[in-house]
Design a protein around this motif. Structure first.
Motif, PDB file in Angstrom:
ATOM      1  N   SER A 126       0.845  -1.195   0.000  1.00  0.00           N
ATOM      2  CA  SER A 126       0.000   0.000   0.000  1.00  0.00           C
ATOM      3  C   SER A 126       0.878   1.242   0.000  1.00  0.00           C
ATOM      4  O   SER A 126       1.724   1.408   0.888  1.00  0.00           O
ATOM      5  CB  SER A 126      -0.915   0.021   1.229  1.00  0.00           C
ATOM      6  N   ILE A 163      -1.460  -0.957  -4.090  1.00  0.00           N
ATOM      7  CA  ILE A 163      -2.668  -0.284  -3.615  1.00  0.00           C
ATOM      8  C   ILE A 163      -2.351   1.194  -3.427  1.00  0.00           C
ATOM      9  O   ILE A 163      -1.352   1.552  -2.814  1.00  0.00           O
ATOM     10  CB  ILE A 163      -3.155  -0.877  -2.279  1.00  0.00           C
ATOM     11  N   LYS A 184      -6.570   3.604 -11.185  1.00  0.00           N
ATOM     12  CA  LYS A 184      -7.093   2.603 -12.126  1.00  0.00           C
ATOM     13  C   LYS A 184      -6.330   2.628 -13.434  1.00  0.00           C
ATOM     14  O   LYS A 184      -5.948   1.578 -13.980  1.00  0.00           O
ATOM     15  CB  LYS A 184      -8.580   2.851 -12.372  1.00  0.00           C
ATOM     16  N   HIS A 189      -3.947  -2.478  -8.151  1.00  0.00           N
ATOM     17  CA  HIS A 189      -4.846  -3.575  -7.786  1.00  0.00           C
ATOM     18  C   HIS A 189      -6.077  -3.049  -7.046  1.00  0.00           C
ATOM     19  O   HIS A 189      -7.159  -3.617  -7.151  1.00  0.00           O
ATOM     20  CB  HIS A 189      -4.095  -4.582  -6.913  1.00  0.00           C
ATOM     21  N   ARG A 190      -5.880  -1.953  -6.309  1.00  0.00           N
ATOM     22  CA  ARG A 190      -6.975  -1.439  -5.478  1.00  0.00           C
ATOM     23  C   ARG A 190      -6.753   0.034  -5.187  1.00  0.00           C
ATOM     24  O   ARG A 190      -5.624   0.511  -5.127  1.00  0.00           O
ATOM     25  CB  ARG A 190      -7.049  -2.229  -4.164  1.00  0.00           C
ATOM     26  N   GLN A 192      -7.877   2.671  -2.152  1.00  0.00           N
ATOM     27  CA  GLN A 192      -8.431   2.599  -0.798  1.00  0.00           C
ATOM     28  C   GLN A 192      -8.497   4.003  -0.210  1.00  0.00           C
ATOM     29  O   GLN A 192      -7.484   4.698  -0.138  1.00  0.00           O
ATOM     30  CB  GLN A 192      -7.530   1.699   0.050  1.00  0.00           C
ATOM     31  N   GLU A 337     -13.804   1.067   0.624  1.00  0.00           N
ATOM     32  CA  GLU A 337     -12.786   0.377  -0.148  1.00  0.00           C
ATOM     33  C   GLU A 337     -13.386  -0.111  -1.456  1.00  0.00           C
ATOM     34  O   GLU A 337     -14.477  -0.641  -1.490  1.00  0.00           O
ATOM     35  CB  GLU A 337     -12.249  -0.803   0.654  1.00  0.00           C
ATOM     36  N   GLU A 338     -12.649   0.076  -2.524  1.00  0.00           N
ATOM     37  CA  GLU A 338     -13.104  -0.401  -3.823  1.00  0.00           C
ATOM     38  C   GLU A 338     -11.986  -1.152  -4.496  1.00  0.00           C
ATOM     39  O   GLU A 338     -10.862  -0.689  -4.545  1.00  0.00           O
ATOM     40  CB  GLU A 338     -13.524   0.762  -4.717  1.00  0.00           C
ATOM     41  N   GLU A 339     -12.291  -2.344  -4.966  1.00  0.00           N
ATOM     42  CA  GLU A 339     -11.324  -3.119  -5.730  1.00  0.00           C
ATOM     43  C   GLU A 339     -11.702  -3.041  -7.201  1.00  0.00           C
ATOM     44  O   GLU A 339     -12.875  -2.989  -7.545  1.00  0.00           O
ATOM     45  CB  GLU A 339     -11.323  -4.583  -5.294  1.00  0.00           C
TER      46      GLU A 339
END
Length: 345
Positions: A126, A163, A184, A189-190, A192, A337-339
């Motif tokens: 992260s 992340i 993105k 990957h994510r 947050q 949180e969004e993946e």
């Protein structure tokens, strides 16, 4: 039958390249930011001691969570960081390694290598990037936005799962969606996003102190007043060390229930409370320098301490894990949180 350990966190060092005002490295004194006099700065955990922690007990879960996060330091600045990650990856093939960084230290080659080491695994890193070009440095003082983003890109290009972690403040909350899109597009990957857990008054006071002056290499004066402890309203205790069967290894090489105990040991207002809780009966009983991990975990004082969390929880547990109903007693947490999968082609 011994309790299986499913979660372990290491405080690898107290070395950092950033001057984040709310960090436990710093204290507000007379309207200026100073180094915390109760923290031993620029220390690092010995690699041999990390090996000893793992080699002197067999309690580890196959799917162990290993956290290299940093309460008062930047983990990636440990001089043997790459070797430590390789060791953990090889010793625990089914474990999950979770690393946090501000991304502003080291060089592109370092982050590409780390991505290569973690390529094809479930481990992730992260990167705390709290804003965009014009806002990131307001809180992450000393960390260049472009450098942090470039290092994140290098990690991704090496094959790692990255992340983008975004702490939301008043001055950057309007940039959340743009940062999400950048993450993105980059291939993270994510993304947050979480709220600042400190109340507005404390945040405003300490940010104001940082803007006035940061005494980067000076400890707060000896007569610094820590204030007094406020009573904590709590109902039941929900402790990570019990629910997730976790332990924390601090920079002194001590096994503690969690990172909040370490924070309690270096904050002026709770330092004496910490000592009373941990060492009212025995000194150094939880030092990995002096004892094997299994010996510590079988110590009567460790058993009594963990049993006390539910029967007679101490102030540190009340303050950090006390819950009134379903809400935290000491602060509100707003976490989203969004993946997403990186779109290719």
């Amino acid at each position: 039958m011994h309790t299986t350990i499913k979660d372990i966190e290491f405080e690898l060092n107290t070395i950092c390249n950033s001057f984040c005002p709310i960090c436990s490295r710093y204290q507000n004194h007379n309207g200026e930011l100073w180094l915390n006099p109760h923290l031993k700065i620029n220390r690092q955990l010995e690699f041999d001691l990390i090996r000893k922690v793992f080699d002197t007990t067999d309690r580890w879960a196959d799917d162990l969570n290993i956290n290299l996060i940093g309460t008062a330091g930047e983990p990636a600045l440990h001089p043997q960081f790459i070797d430590i990650v390789k060791y953990l990856r090889d010793k625990f093939p089914e474990a999950f390694i979770n690393i946090h960084t501000n991304g502003g230290c080291r060089n592109p080659r370092f982050w590409t290598e780390l991505g290569t080491i973690l390529d094809g695994t479930s481990h992730n890193v992260s990167f705390s990037i709290d804003g965009l070009e014009d806002t990131h440095g307001i809180y992450r003082i000393g960390v260049d936005y472009h450098k942090a983003v470039n290092h994140l890109k290098c990690f991704l290009e090496g094959g790692g799962k990255g992340i983008w972690k975004f702490i939301q403040f008043d001055w950057n909350q309007h940039q959340v969606e743009e940062a999400r899109q950048r993450a993105k597009d980059m291939g993270c990957h994510r993304f947050q996003v979480s709220s600042n857990v400190c109340d507005d008054r404390f945040t405003n006071e300490i940010m104001s102190a940082a803007q006035n002056k940061i005494n980067k290499f000076k400890f707060a004066p000896g007569d610094w007043d820590a204030g007094h402890l406020e009573p904590v309203e709590w109902d039941n205790i929900d402790t990570k060390c019990l629910t997730e069967q976790g332990i924390f290894i601090d920079i002194e090489g001590r096994i503690l229930p969690c990172c909040m105990y370490y924070s309690g040991s270096i904050f002026a207002g709770t330092k004496q409370v910490f000592r009373q809780i941990m060492y009212s009966k025995h000194e150094d009983w939880n030092s990995v320098h002096l004892h094997d991990t299994e010996t510590i975990l079988q110590n009567q004082w460790w058993t009594e301490l963990k049993q006390s969390f539910r029967k007679e929880p101490n102030y540190l547990c009340q303050m950090n894990c006390g819950r009134c109903g379903d809400e935290r007693a000491n602060y509100d947490v707003d976490f989203d949180e969004e993946e997403f999968e990186h779109e290719t082609g």
